[in-house]
Structures are given as structure tokens and as C-alpha cells.
Design a protein around this motif. Structure first.
Motif, PDB file in Angstrom:
ATOM      1  N   THR A   1     -15.334  13.149   9.059  1.00 32.59           N
ATOM      2  CA  THR A   1     -15.368  13.203   7.818  1.00 32.59           C
ATOM      3  C   THR A   1     -14.082  11.881   7.947  1.00 32.59           C
ATOM      4  N   VAL A   2     -14.827  10.804   7.142  1.00 29.09           N
ATOM      5  CA  VAL A   2     -14.810   9.449   7.070  1.00 29.09           C
ATOM      6  C   VAL A   2     -14.834   9.010   5.359  1.00 29.09           C
ATOM      7  N   GLU A   3     -13.211   9.061   4.633  1.00 31.20           N
ATOM      8  CA  GLU A   3     -13.369   8.839   3.442  1.00 31.20           C
ATOM      9  C   GLU A   3     -12.917   6.978   3.298  1.00 31.20           C
ATOM     10  N   VAL A   4     -13.783   6.386   1.970  1.00 21.72           N
ATOM     11  CA  VAL A   4     -13.301   5.212   1.675  1.00 21.72           C
ATOM     12  C   VAL A   4     -12.335   5.609   0.173  1.00 21.72           C
ATOM     13  N   PRO A   5     -11.132   4.799   0.201  1.00 23.07           N
ATOM     14  CA  PRO A   5     -11.140   5.102  -1.054  1.00 23.07           C
ATOM     15  C   PRO A   5     -11.456   4.520  -2.461  1.00 23.07           C
ATOM     16  N   GLN A   6     -10.363   4.535  -3.543  1.00 20.65           N
ATOM     17  CA  GLN A   6     -11.186   4.170  -4.951  1.00 20.65           C
ATOM     18  C   GLN A   6     -11.615   2.751  -5.111  1.00 20.65           C
ATOM     19  N   GLU A   7     -10.787   1.788  -4.408  1.00 25.78           N
ATOM     20  CA  GLU A   7     -11.120   0.392  -4.171  1.00 25.78           C
ATOM     21  C   GLU A   7     -10.594  -0.001  -3.498  1.00 25.78           C
ATOM     22  N   THR A   8     -11.201  -1.392  -3.346  1.00 26.10           N
ATOM     23  CA  THR A   8     -11.180  -2.550  -1.879  1.00 26.10           C
ATOM     24  C   THR A   8     -10.067  -3.784  -2.209  1.00 26.10           C
TER      25      THR A   8
END
Ligand code: FES
Length: 119
Positions: free
Chosen positions: A103-110
């Protein structure tokens, strides 16, 4: 055949999970683009290590098995928004068979760092 496929789950900014079936050898950026995943702003520099919008957060066990970072990735990641101890840049991570079920999660913001030195 399906034997060559690796299952990777992505969790986007809204916390919504998408499950993908991926061919070994593609980068996580390739996957997000090809599968048209709903991850806003991901991969703005198209994998040229210039933006950090492909910031991904991994489970510790998977993270520890990833190939080592090159200096350029490290430098770019340092500037990424919401850096964690298990962060990498998705355009630099190539999918391998052992990642099946990851599982790969992206942060809330980039943070798109392109042009950060302009002005
Ligand atoms: Fe820009 Fe990875 S896509 S650094």
C-alpha cells in the motif's frame, strides 16, 4: 499472464483506496499515469526529479526493502511537503514482484518545486 502482475494499493489525498494490477518494471509514477488514478498533481515533472509531487509514503517493511536512493532523490525529497521516515519519490521507485500487496499513500499535500528558485 496474471502471474506477472503485482497488486499495489494507492491511497489518495482524500483517503480513498484504489487497487491496481501492475506490470513489474514500471515506476509508481507510470502506474498512476497509466491507470489514471485520482491523485491530484502527482508527477508534475514527469519523473525528472524536479518537483516532488510524486511523494509517496510506504509501510515500513516495504520501505526497508526498496532500492537505495540516489543523491538527487534525497535532495528533492528533503524539500517535499510532509516528509516522513518512509517517504520516497514515486517516479524513482520501480515495481517489483515482492511488492505484491503493498500500500502506497500520498501525503495530504504536495509541493511542486519546479520554478521554486524563480522570482
Ligand atoms: Fe517530479 Fe517525481 S515526478 S520528482
Amino acid at each position: 499472464t496474471s502471474e506477472d502482475k503485482v497488486t499495489i494499493h494507492f491511497i489518495n489525498q482524500a483517503g480513498i483506496k484504489a487497487t491496481t494490477s501492475v506490470t513489474e518494471g514500471e515506476t509508481l509514477l507510470d502506474v498512476v499515469v497509466k491507470k489514471n488514478l485520482d491523485i491530484s498533481g502527482f508527477g508534475a515533472c514527469e519523473g525528472t526529479l524536479a518537483c516532488s509531487t510524486c511523494h509517496c509514503i510506504f509501510d515500513k517493511t516495504f520501505y526497508e526493502n526498496l532500492e537505495p536512493m540516489v543523491d538527487e532523490e534525497m535532495d528533492m525529497l528533503d524539500l517535499a511537503y510532509g516528509l516522513t521516515k518512509t517517504s520516497r519519490l514515486g517516479c524513482q521507485v520501480t515495481v517489483r514482484k515482492w511488492m505484491d500487496g503493498m500500500t502506497v499513500e500520498v501525503p495530504q499535500e504536495t509541493r511542486d518545486l519546479r520554478g521554486a528558485n524563480d522570482s
